[in-house]
Design a protein around this motif. Sequence first.
Motif, PDB file in Angstrom:
ATOM      1  N   GLU A 156       0.842  -1.237   0.017  1.00 18.74           N
ATOM      2  CA  GLU A 156       0.071   0.158  -0.081  1.00 18.74           C
ATOM      3  C   GLU A 156       1.011   1.265  -0.073  1.00 18.74           C
ATOM      4  N   ILE A 157       1.919   1.140   0.579  1.00 21.81           N
ATOM      5  CA  ILE A 157       2.806   2.384   0.770  1.00 21.81           C
ATOM      6  C   ILE A 157       3.634   2.378  -0.918  1.00 21.81           C
ATOM      7  N   VAL A 158       3.934   1.512  -1.352  1.00 19.97           N
ATOM      8  CA  VAL A 158       4.358   1.617  -2.590  1.00 19.97           C
ATOM      9  C   VAL A 158       3.391   2.106  -3.465  1.00 19.97           C
ATOM     10  N   SER A 159       2.228   1.617  -3.382  1.00 20.38           N
ATOM     11  CA  SER A 159       1.021   2.101  -4.448  1.00 20.38           C
ATOM     12  C   SER A 159       0.802   3.757  -4.225  1.00 20.38           C
ATOM     13  N   PHE A 160       0.844   4.168  -2.778  1.00 25.46           N
ATOM     14  CA  PHE A 160       0.901   5.563  -2.537  1.00 25.46           C
ATOM     15  C   PHE A 160       1.915   6.081  -3.113  1.00 25.46           C
ATOM     16  N   LEU A 161       3.111   5.773  -3.075  1.00 28.02           N
ATOM     17  CA  LEU A 161       4.386   6.589  -3.753  1.00 28.02           C
ATOM     18  C   LEU A 161       4.363   6.712  -5.345  1.00 28.02           C
ATOM     19  N   LEU A 162       3.765   5.669  -6.012  1.00 33.18           N
ATOM     20  CA  LEU A 162       3.739   5.486  -7.293  1.00 33.18           C
ATOM     21  C   LEU A 162       2.633   6.382  -7.772  1.00 33.18           C
ATOM     22  N   GLU A 163       1.663   6.691  -7.143  1.00 31.22           N
ATOM     23  CA  GLU A 163       0.444   7.588  -7.387  1.00 31.22           C
ATOM     24  C   GLU A 163       1.031   9.040  -7.325  1.00 31.22           C
ATOM     25  N   ALA A 164       1.877   9.333  -6.332  1.00 30.43           N
ATOM     26  CA  ALA A 164       2.537  10.619  -6.136  1.00 30.43           C
ATOM     27  C   ALA A 164       3.596  10.755  -7.406  1.00 30.43           C
ATOM     28  N   LEU A 165       4.348   9.855  -7.662  1.00 23.54           N
ATOM     29  CA  LEU A 165       5.431  10.044  -8.741  1.00 23.54           C
ATOM     30  C   LEU A 165       4.850  10.157  -9.983  1.00 23.54           C
ATOM     31  N   GLU A 166       3.517   9.594 -10.341  1.00 24.71           N
ATOM     32  CA  GLU A 166       2.878   9.692 -11.518  1.00 24.71           C
ATOM     33  C   GLU A 166       2.181  10.788 -11.795  1.00 24.71           C
ATOM     34  N   GLN A 172       0.334  17.012 -12.602  1.00 22.96           N
ATOM     35  CA  GLN A 172      -1.007  17.298 -11.886  1.00 22.96           C
ATOM     36  C   GLN A 172      -0.910  17.542 -10.261  1.00 22.96           C
ATOM     37  N   ALA A 173      -2.056  18.089  -9.975  1.00 23.62           N
ATOM     38  CA  ALA A 173      -2.370  18.172  -8.382  1.00 23.62           C
ATOM     39  C   ALA A 173      -2.482  16.753  -7.769  1.00 23.62           C
ATOM     40  N   PHE A 174      -1.793  16.597  -6.566  1.00 20.06           N
ATOM     41  CA  PHE A 174      -1.815  15.232  -5.650  1.00 20.06           C
ATOM     42  C   PHE A 174      -2.115  15.945  -4.359  1.00 20.06           C
ATOM     43  N   ASP A 175      -3.555  15.330  -3.972  1.00 19.51           N
ATOM     44  CA  ASP A 175      -4.145  15.748  -2.885  1.00 19.51           C
ATOM     45  C   ASP A 175      -3.574  14.724  -1.861  1.00 19.51           C
ATOM     46  N   VAL A 176      -2.654  15.118  -1.161  1.00 20.29           N
ATOM     47  CA  VAL A 176      -1.904  14.368   0.095  1.00 20.29           C
ATOM     48  C   VAL A 176      -2.953  13.852   0.925  1.00 20.29           C
ATOM     49  N   GLY A 177      -3.607  14.803   1.646  1.00 16.71           N
ATOM     50  CA  GLY A 177      -4.293  14.409   2.498  1.00 16.71           C
ATOM     51  C   GLY A 177      -5.512  13.238   2.073  1.00 16.71           C
ATOM     52  N   ALA A 178      -6.162  13.298   0.919  1.00 21.60           N
ATOM     53  CA  ALA A 178      -7.149  12.540   0.325  1.00 21.60           C
ATOM     54  C   ALA A 178      -6.406  10.963   0.156  1.00 21.60           C
ATOM     55  N   GLU A 179      -5.008  11.135  -0.182  1.00 18.83           N
ATOM     56  CA  GLU A 179      -4.346   9.972  -0.732  1.00 18.83           C
ATOM     57  C   GLU A 179      -3.698   9.291   0.507  1.00 18.83           C
ATOM     58  N   LEU A 180      -3.382   9.988   1.476  1.00 17.81           N
ATOM     59  CA  LEU A 180      -3.238   9.351   2.929  1.00 17.81           C
ATOM     60  C   LEU A 180      -4.487   8.570   3.384  1.00 17.81           C
ATOM     61  N   MET A 181      -5.286   9.320   3.372  1.00 16.77           N
ATOM     62  CA  MET A 181      -6.720   8.585   3.918  1.00 16.77           C
ATOM     63  C   MET A 181      -6.993   7.521   3.278  1.00 16.77           C
ATOM     64  N   LYS A 182      -6.784   7.435   1.801  1.00 15.16           N
ATOM     65  CA  LYS A 182      -6.959   6.132   1.104  1.00 15.16           C
ATOM     66  C   LYS A 182      -5.933   5.096   1.598  1.00 15.16           C
ATOM     67  N   LEU A 183      -4.696   5.594   1.724  1.00 15.65           N
ATOM     68  CA  LEU A 183      -3.722   4.609   2.228  1.00 15.65           C
ATOM     69  C   LEU A 183      -4.128   4.053   3.595  1.00 15.65           C
ATOM     70  N   ALA A 184      -4.608   4.695   4.403  1.00 13.21           N
ATOM     71  CA  ALA A 184      -4.908   4.209   5.667  1.00 13.21           C
ATOM     72  C   ALA A 184      -6.128   3.220   5.651  1.00 13.21           C
ATOM     73  N   ASN A 185      -7.176   3.757   4.732  1.00  9.23           N
ATOM     74  CA  ASN A 185      -8.336   2.841   4.536  1.00  9.23           C
ATOM     75  C   ASN A 185      -8.011   1.652   4.061  1.00  9.23           C
ATOM     76  N   ASN A 186      -7.091   1.442   2.881  1.00  6.20           N
ATOM     77  CA  ASN A 186      -6.758   0.296   2.158  1.00  6.20           C
ATOM     78  C   ASN A 186      -6.032  -0.660   2.905  1.00  6.20           C
ATOM     79  N   SER A 187      -5.085  -0.245   3.871  1.00  4.77           N
ATOM     80  CA  SER A 187      -4.239  -0.896   4.669  1.00  4.77           C
ATOM     81  C   SER A 187      -5.324  -1.578   5.946  1.00  4.77           C
ATOM     82  N   THR A 188      -6.091  -0.799   6.349  1.00  3.49           N
ATOM     83  CA  THR A 188      -6.880  -1.126   7.443  1.00  3.49           C
ATOM     84  C   THR A 188      -8.015  -2.373   7.085  1.00  3.49           C
ATOM     85  N   CYS A 189      -8.511  -2.094   5.727  1.00  6.76           N
ATOM     86  CA  CYS A 189      -9.468  -2.795   5.129  1.00  6.76           C
ATOM     87  C   CYS A 189      -8.747  -4.256   4.882  1.00  6.76           C
TER      88      CYS A 189
END
Length: 304
Positions: A156-166, A172-189
Amino acid sequence: MATMTDTQCYFMCFLLLFLSTLLLKPLFKKPSKTLRLPPSPPALPVIGHLHLLGPSLFKSLHNLSTKYGPLLYLRLGASRCLVVSTASMAVEIYKTNDIAFANRPSFAFSDSLPYGNYGFITAPYGDYWRFIKKLSMTEFLSARQVEQSRAVRHEEIVSFLLEALESAKKQQAFDVGAELMKLANNSTCRLMMSIRCSEERDEAERIRKLVKESIEVSAKVMLGDVLGPLRILTFWLYGRKAIDLTLSYDEILERVLQQHEESPQKENEDLMDMLLKVYQDDKAEFKITRTHLKAFLLVSHIFT
């Protein structure tokens, strides 16, 4: 000019009498001779020390503990609490006197909510609490389970970093807050139910919204604990919302539980698999119900 009817007059007199009683009662209340309380700042009638707490709770408590000591007694409306701010005091409470502090007061109107006090955090000290604590230490949070979760967290961390690099490559704008929420949600789920919440956009948005609204409504409902006799007002205002949110979670949890029960055994068990195994074990130390199981999952999701 309109005049008050007798009924309105009686109601106003009753309301003034009731409020006057609430305001004056603390002024004439004699302190207990047998109860030795820790240091405490000067309190106001009715609200106690609520006026000393600012928007940043931990900063307010730090400032108070710096002035009054590592063990502090506060009265928050109708609720009483101890503020512990040093490791040595925490050891004294959680190890030396752990049984005396093991129980916790029930939150306002928790019995009226679908899961009641079945969640591990809100459960009273007893057989169920001890059983879940033991299970958490030996199974859910064991070194083996933490090691098994390493691969999920890494992916999940690798996926987050790849999206940031992309996003950076495409400028393009990268919403860090929304992506960190998605990271936490995906990891927890994934750790809890072996699913990625973001795979279904509508479902992911629904879960994120439920988490946010649950935290907000829980804070408002728990406000009733400081209102004393007026706590019923908080349930009138927010009780229905709290019940509806819990039932929405229940719908999601029940669907995923049924999928787990129907699917074959996986090599790496998630939290739901382990809870189902305990739920289906007739020889377990404590026979948990499906409500116990869902309440534990709900609290784990909200507070992780």
